[in-house]
Design an enzyme around this catalytic site. Structure first.
Site, PDB file in Angstrom:
ATOM      1  N   SER A 101      -3.060   0.964   7.039  1.00 11.37           N
ATOM      2  CA  SER A 101      -3.102   2.428   6.932  1.00 11.37           C
ATOM      3  C   SER A 101      -2.950   3.072   8.317  1.00 11.37           C
ATOM      4  O   SER A 101      -1.979   2.786   9.024  1.00 11.37           O
ATOM      5  CB  SER A 101      -4.420   2.811   6.263  1.00 11.37           C
ATOM      6  N   ASP A 138      -0.344   1.306  -4.553  1.00 14.56           N
ATOM      7  CA  ASP A 138      -0.745   2.254  -3.504  1.00 14.56           C
ATOM      8  C   ASP A 138       0.137   3.499  -3.604  1.00 14.56           C
ATOM      9  O   ASP A 138       1.327   3.443  -3.298  1.00 14.56           O
ATOM     10  CB  ASP A 138      -0.572   1.570  -2.139  1.00 14.56           C
ATOM     11  N   HIS A 145      -4.436   1.900  -2.497  1.00 18.70           N
ATOM     12  CA  HIS A 145      -4.373   1.848  -1.034  1.00 18.70           C
ATOM     13  C   HIS A 145      -5.439   0.915  -0.461  1.00 18.70           C
ATOM     14  O   HIS A 145      -5.213   0.218   0.526  1.00 18.70           O
ATOM     15  CB  HIS A 145      -4.564   3.265  -0.493  1.00 18.70           C
TER      16      HIS A 145
END
EC number: 2.3.1.46
Lengths: 381, 196
Positions: free
Chosen positions: A156, A322, A355
């Site tokens: 991320s 995600d 995610h």
């Protein structure tokens, strides 16, 4: 069936690096001095070639693996990935994990006492960018005597730092491992971030960011921000299979109390987060996400041109459920890398966890990570 | 653990040293690993299968996990010297689509496939059964293969799509077959260029 049950790095003690050389930030403000808190696992080898930097995501910190004391209930946030015999094997690699500048876990940030005033920096703490973090991390590398990382790794927002490393310091990174990330935020991403920020900024206890002086924290805003964020980290399928429409009681109560299990879960996550995270840091880190745009910085808006500076090899990984940073976003990075004929492996991993999958123990994900790090080791560290 | 098929050597022979190669449906990366070693090529494999991604990493090959049916949008036009499609075309839905995409991203395309016109396949059909062999090791009900063709069929399609035939080799058990290849060869390797 997972083969990834290595050992723990055991008890670790965070360390503090002090930097007295001023750091000019992207926003134009100079930070005269600062400190970064970090942990290390494993041993730096004689030629200092086996160092791996772990970059944290939005709400992260330096405690990535092991325990802080014998009775610690929770291990570091990436303990399943880092340790002896684990994919990032501390018997081969010297792993460094830090708390970023602007953080709230020991590194200089908004909640730090400004030595000049004796009060927390609060609203006077400048906005930092991913580029600023990478610059500050390079100085940490200098202090540790690491001229070049074997790998810089992150998921991320951490993946964005790894990507930025390849452009800011192409000579200082051999491999970039960019997981569940994106080359820049979409309008939808920025919109979610702004709703989260508005929750904090409009909390009556926020006091323009100087809530420390009032002896309060904008808990309600931070809690809402985290609840919203949490929804975007999970997938609809994952949430559905875990909570569905399960009720806490037996029937509808026709009021606004917690009735559904998902409400209970989100409120619990929100409360937990608001109890240990600083609202100003949350604001600052979501802005760092919004500002991240290496194509703009290095390529006049063109990511391929920006990545023409890079010399590293890449592992890019994305998770199919995600939707915050979908596989399409990772493919944009892959395309920019293949445009530049850079070595890249791309893995698109099936997972229901959305995610957050990058933090979880998935056999295929771990197999890919393990093999990629085997390759790094085989190239000679 | 490399799986070296005899045709790989025939393919390697046709690749200029130091080229840029894209290997579609690269499996465990054996062919690309061989080309990296013998021909010093650079490039990527593409495969959609999880186990193959891990195997490619073991074999020192850079692989991009992707479904070929969705095209090659990840690659710029003309960015490779060779685009390879080895033993994959028979399992693809959009055969014409992938051949056009190969022509777009590569200077030359090399396609190999099991020849359905091979006499043993014809014989099994004559006997009333769908062919099963080393090269076609599936029963009709569990096969990933949906588009079998013969050497002549592929020749025809390549011509129709405007490819220039640069080389055609037909093999059986590791040896080239020169006489009646569409009868006697079990594997075909075509090297195609753009129409000049």
């Amino acid at each position: 069936m997972s083969q990834d049950k290595g050992g723990s790095v055991g008890c670790v003690v965070p360390q503090t690096a002090q930097f007295d050389q001023p750091l000019l930030l992207t926003c134009g403000v100079t930070v005269p001095r600062y400190q970064l808190v970090y942990e290390t696992y494993g041993e730096l080898n004689a030629d200092r070639s086996n160092a791996v930097l772990i970059c944290h995501a939005l709400s992260g910190h330096h405690h990535a693996a092991g325990l802080h004391h014998e009775d610690d209930k929770a291990a570091g946030w990436w303990d399943n990935m880092i340790g002896p015999g684990k994919p990032i094997d501390t018997e081969r690699f010297f792993v460094v994990a830090l708390n970023n500048l602007g953080g709230c876990h020991g590194s200089t940030g908004p909640s730090t006492i400004d030595p000049e005033t004796g009060n927390p920096f609060g609203s006077r703490f400048p906005l930092v960018t991913v580029k600023d973090w990478v610059d500050s991390q390079a100085r940490l590398a200098d202090q540790l005597g690491i001229a070049q990382w074997a790998a810089v790794v992150g998921g991320s927002l951490g993946g964005m730092q790894a990507l930025m490393w390849t452009m800011s310091f192409p000579e200082r990174i051999r491999h970039a491992v960019v997981i569940a990330s994106a080359p820049r935020l979409s309008a939808q991403n920025i919109a979610f971030n702004d709703v989260a920020r508005q929750a904090i900024l409009t909390d009556p206890d926020f006091h323009g960011g100087d809530y420390y002086a009032h002896g309060v924290v904008p808990t309600r805003g931070l809690r809402l921000a985290r609840m919203l964020g949490h929804i975007t980290y999970l997938s609809d399928d994952g949430m559905g299979s875990k909570f569905g429409r399960l009720l806490r009681g037996e029937r509808f109560n026709y009021n606004f109390d917690v009735e559904f299990q998902i409400e209970s879960y989100l409120r619990y996550q929100g409360d937990k987060f608001a109890g240990y995270f600083d609202a100003n840091t949350y604001l600052l880190m979501t802005k760092a996400l919004d500002y991240f745009d290496p194509a703009r910085r290095y390529g006049e808006g063109n990511l391929s041109r920006a990545l023409s500076r890079a010399k590293a090899s890449f592992l890019i990984a994305a998770f199919d459920s995600d939707w915050r940073f979908s596989p399409d976003r990772s493919r944009e990075i892959v395309k920019a890398l293949t445009d530049n004929r850079l070595p890249v492996t791309y893995a698109e991993i099936r997972s229901v966890h959305g995610h957050d999958a990058f933090l979880m123990d998935d056999p295929q994900y771990f197999a890919v990570m393990r093999r990629y790090f085997d390759r790094i080791a085989a190239e000679g560290v | 653990m490399l799986t070296l098929r005899p045709e790989f050597l025939q393919i390697a022979e046709q690749i200029a040293p130091g080229s840029r190669v894209l290997d579609l449906g690269c499996g465990d990366g054996s062919l690309l690993a061989l080309l990296q070693r013998e021909r010093q090529v650079t490039g990527y494999g593409v495969d959609r299968d999880d186990a193959n991604i891990a195997a490619c990493l073991d074999n020192g090959v850079h692989v991009i996990q992707s479904d070929l049916e969705s095209g090659l949008s990840m690659f710029e036009s003309g960015s490779f010297d060779y685009v390879l499609l080895s033993h994959t075309i028979q399992s693809m839905h959009d055969v014409e689509g992938i051949l056009r995409e190969m022509a777009r991203v590569g200077r030359e395309c090399i396609v190999s496939f099991p020849n359905f016109g091979f006499w043993q396949n014809r014989w099994q059909i004559l006997c009333g059964r769908m062919p099963v062999s080393d090269l076609i090791p599936y029963q009709w009900y569990d096969t990933p293969n949906i588009h079998f063709c013969t050497v002549n069929d592929f020749d025809h399609l390549a011509g129709q799509l405007g490819f220039r035939l640069l080389d055609k080799r037909v093999m059986h058990r590791g040896r080239l077959v020169h006489w009646w290849p569409n009868w006697r060869g079990s594997v075909a390797i075509f090297r195609l260029g753009q129409r000049g």
